[in-house]
Design an enzyme around this catalytic site. Structure first.
Site, short mmCIF file in Angstrom:
data_model
loop_
_atom_site.label_atom_id
_atom_site.label_comp_id
_atom_site.label_asym_id
_atom_site.label_seq_id
_atom_site.Cartn_x
_atom_site.Cartn_y
_atom_site.Cartn_z
N ARG A 130 55.13 53.69 118.75
CA ARG A 130 56.50 53.55 118.25
C ARG A 130 56.97 54.68 117.35
NH1 ARG A 130 54.62 47.83 118.42
NH2 ARG A 130 55.33 47.23 120.48
N THR A 163 49.54 50.90 117.38
CA THR A 163 50.76 51.09 118.16
C THR A 163 51.99 51.32 117.28
OG1 THR A 163 51.10 48.69 118.27
CG2 THR A 163 49.92 49.72 120.11
N SER A 178 46.22 47.08 115.59
CA SER A 178 46.48 46.19 116.70
C SER A 178 45.16 45.87 117.39
CB SER A 178 47.45 46.85 117.69
OG SER A 178 48.69 47.11 117.08
N GLY A 179 45.23 45.03 118.44
CA GLY A 179 44.02 44.69 119.18
C GLY A 179 43.59 43.25 119.06
N GLY A 180 44.50 42.37 118.62
CA GLY A 180 44.14 40.98 118.40
C GLY A 180 43.69 40.25 119.65
N GLU A 181 44.00 40.79 120.83
CA GLU A 181 43.55 40.15 122.07
C GLU A 181 42.08 40.41 122.36
OE1 GLU A 181 47.64 40.30 121.73
OE2 GLU A 181 46.29 42.03 121.77
N ASP A 234 50.57 32.62 121.46
CA ASP A 234 50.83 34.05 121.36
C ASP A 234 52.23 34.34 120.80
OD1 ASP A 234 49.96 36.72 121.64
OD2 ASP A 234 51.08 36.95 123.49
#
Length: 556
Positions: free
Chosen positions: A141, A185, A200-203, A335
């Site tokens: 971003r 991100t 990020s990367g919570g998945e 989510d």
């Protein structure tokens, strides 16, 4: 929880080299100081930070552009990325304009520096990225500027400082191992002499964090973990059966308590990612951070409220200490991230003025809080229709909205103190919430996932919300398209936004009337900006092809 409606990608090393060209803009370089950033809202100094000012208001004073002159807007230059056409790819970058230099990013952390007057390329930089697991594509971003440097947070979880005039690397540091699922991100934030980034990367089973770095050396100054350890009070929370607004959640709390020993270490990979650039209040010295979904273990969301996921956090910018938090959705199995940037503004309430922070969530509501205390003042009307918003999964599937792609997603809102309205982009994307039969024998308590529906009457919305009442003053609907892009508003009464078909729109900020539009790109434009250069107003917007700049005069 499995997020099957999401796109999973594996980023491979790119091998691109940094390219430098001696095409510097004619305007002399001045350091981007704390004073310049503090005064960014005055509108005399380009576009210096992601949200235009530290409050992420995206509200710009203008002189030329208004309801009458906007019909004369036309393209004055564009910059082509010179890459292959990429169907379905979106650019989510917000450009930065500083001292005649325009900076924007593309996929895979490509940073472009162009002359803001002519569009001629000055330099480009692309890091060699390590293999990284990404849930939602190779988007980023944007960048931050501070001193004489440009700061980039990479998809493989590094922070890189570049010389603003040459693009050469001044320093870089690895914040977290990408092999464990960490990525960045968001566009960094420069504030209080620090560079703020968040994971990020919570998945993929990470433990989220917010970091502050020394802009001169890259030394980490502090870290706040967005998932508290047992020593920090733990992540179970209050075991709430409802949201703070009273909506009942389909939880079996006695069972969760019984299961807590089985998942005693789940907090170590508890998620609570940060996707959006924080807001900053220099008077309170508070940083406002929005967090996303919690992480599951083998597809099952562990017991508890899963602090501090799906929350708004207020952190002391000097130390990173938590001052308060507000969790919109405890035990979030759907989510419903807080993926858009928080927005700060002041609101008259009775005889007093309340400093507010607003967060537009994927739930479809905007949460309006007193930023001193975290107390909710009110919640807005939904920006799109809601149906079975917190469903329990079933084998046949439960029709629900917003689903994982609806509500107010990543696009940044804008706030105008002139109209007193908050402008939020939303999407109506109903989905079906199914039991995952591959996990725990299809126990609906354990796991569910959303699937998209064929031939759905999907539409996007642009909503003007009155924070004083929470009501929607006006709303524009766009048939059969997600509302991804972002907004910017001017004090002359214009609201700009882009859509996934590549159109740039100008609306009357008071009424929602469409005043002007133009096809800026072949699809998926990013958040537009408005900036002033050489005494003239400009509008810029990114896309998968590059960037386009509009003005009211000819090419300069």
């Amino acid at each position: 929880m499995p997020k099957r409606a999401r796109f999973l990608a594996l980023l491979v090393p790119l091998g691109f080299a940094c390219r430098h060209e001696d095409r510097r803009p004619s305007e002399p370089e001045r350091p981007v100081t704390e004073e310049r950033l503090r005064a960014a809202a005055s509108g005399t100094d380009g576009w210096l930070t992601y949200g235009y000012d530290w409050g992420n208001r995206r509200y710009v004073p203008t002189a030329e552009l208004n309801r009458q002159t906007v019909r004369g807007l036309h393209k004055i230059w564009d910059h082509d990325l010179d890459v292959l056409f990429r169907r379905g790819v979106r650019n989510e970058s917000t450009p930065i304009v500083v001292d005649g230099l325009l900076l924007y990013t593309d996929l895979k952390n490509l940073v472009m520096a162009v002359d803001a007057r002519t569009g001629k390329e000055v330099w480009r930089y692309q890091p060699d990225l390590k293999p990284t697991a990404l849930c939602c594509g190779v988007v980023n971003r944007g960048v931050a500027v501070y001193g004489d440097r440009v700061f980039l947070a990479t998809l493989d979880a590094r922070v890189i400082a570049l010389d603003r005039l040459s693009g050469k690397v001044a320093w870089e540091t690895t914040a977290a191992p990408p092999a464990e699922g960490y990525s960045f991100t968001m566009a960094p934030l420069a504030a209080d002499g620090k560079i703020i980034v968040a994971a990020s990367g919570g998945e993929f089973g990470i433990r989220g964090f917010v970091d502050a770095y020394d802009p001169a050396t890259g030394r980490r100054l502090w870290r706040f973990w967005t998932v508290p350890s047992p020593d920090q009070g733990g992540w179970y929370g209050r075991w709430s059966p409802t949201t703070p607004d009273g909506e009942r959640l389909p939880r079996d709390i006695p069972r969760e308590r019984r299961d807590s020993a089985r998942y005693a270490d789940a907090w170590k990979k508890g998620g609570a990612s940060v996707y959006a650039t924080p807001a900053y209040d220099p008077a309170l010295r508070l940083l406002f951070v929005a967090t996303g979904n919690p992480s599951g273990v083998a597809g099952v969301l562990p017991p508890g409220d899963n602090l501090y996921s799906t929350s708004l956090l207020a952190l002391d910018i000097g130390t990173g200490a938590l001052k308060w938090y507000y969790q919109m959705v405890p035990h979030n199995i759907w989510d419903y991230d807080n993926a858009s940037p928080p927005v700060l503004f002041d609101l008259a309430v009775g005889d007093s003025t309340v400093p507010m922070v607003a967060e537009a969530g994927k739930t479809g509501w905007v949460y309006l809080l007193d930023r001193r205390t975290g107390r909710q003042v009110r919640r807005s009307d939904a920006v799109m229709p809601l149906e079975n918003i917190f469903p329990r999964a079933s084998r046949a599937g439960v029709l629900a909205s917003p689903g994982v792609r609806g509500g107010a997603n990543w696009p940044p809102p804008a706030y105008s103190p002139r109209t007193g309205l908050l402008y939020v982009l939303g999407s109506y994307v109903p989905m079906r919430f199914l039991v995952d039969t591959a996990i725990n024998g299809g126990d609906p308590y354990s796991s569910g996932y959303f699937v998209e529906l064929p031939d759905t009457n999907t539409f996007g919305t642009v909503s003007a919300i009155d924070p004083a009442t929470g009501r929607i003053r006006w709303q524009v609907k766009a048939h059969r398209q997600l509302m991804y892009g972002g907004a910017v508003v001017t004090d002359s009464g214009l609201l700009f936004y882009g859509d996934i078909q590549g159109f740039l729109y100008a609306l009357d900020a008071g009424t929602g009337e469409i005043l002007w539009r133009d096809r800026a790109a072949k699809g998926y434009v990013g958040p537009p900006i408005v900036f002033r250069l050489d005494g003239q107003d400009r509008v810029a917007i990114t896309s998968r092809e590059g960037i386009v700049v509009y003005g009211l005069n000819g090419r300069r």
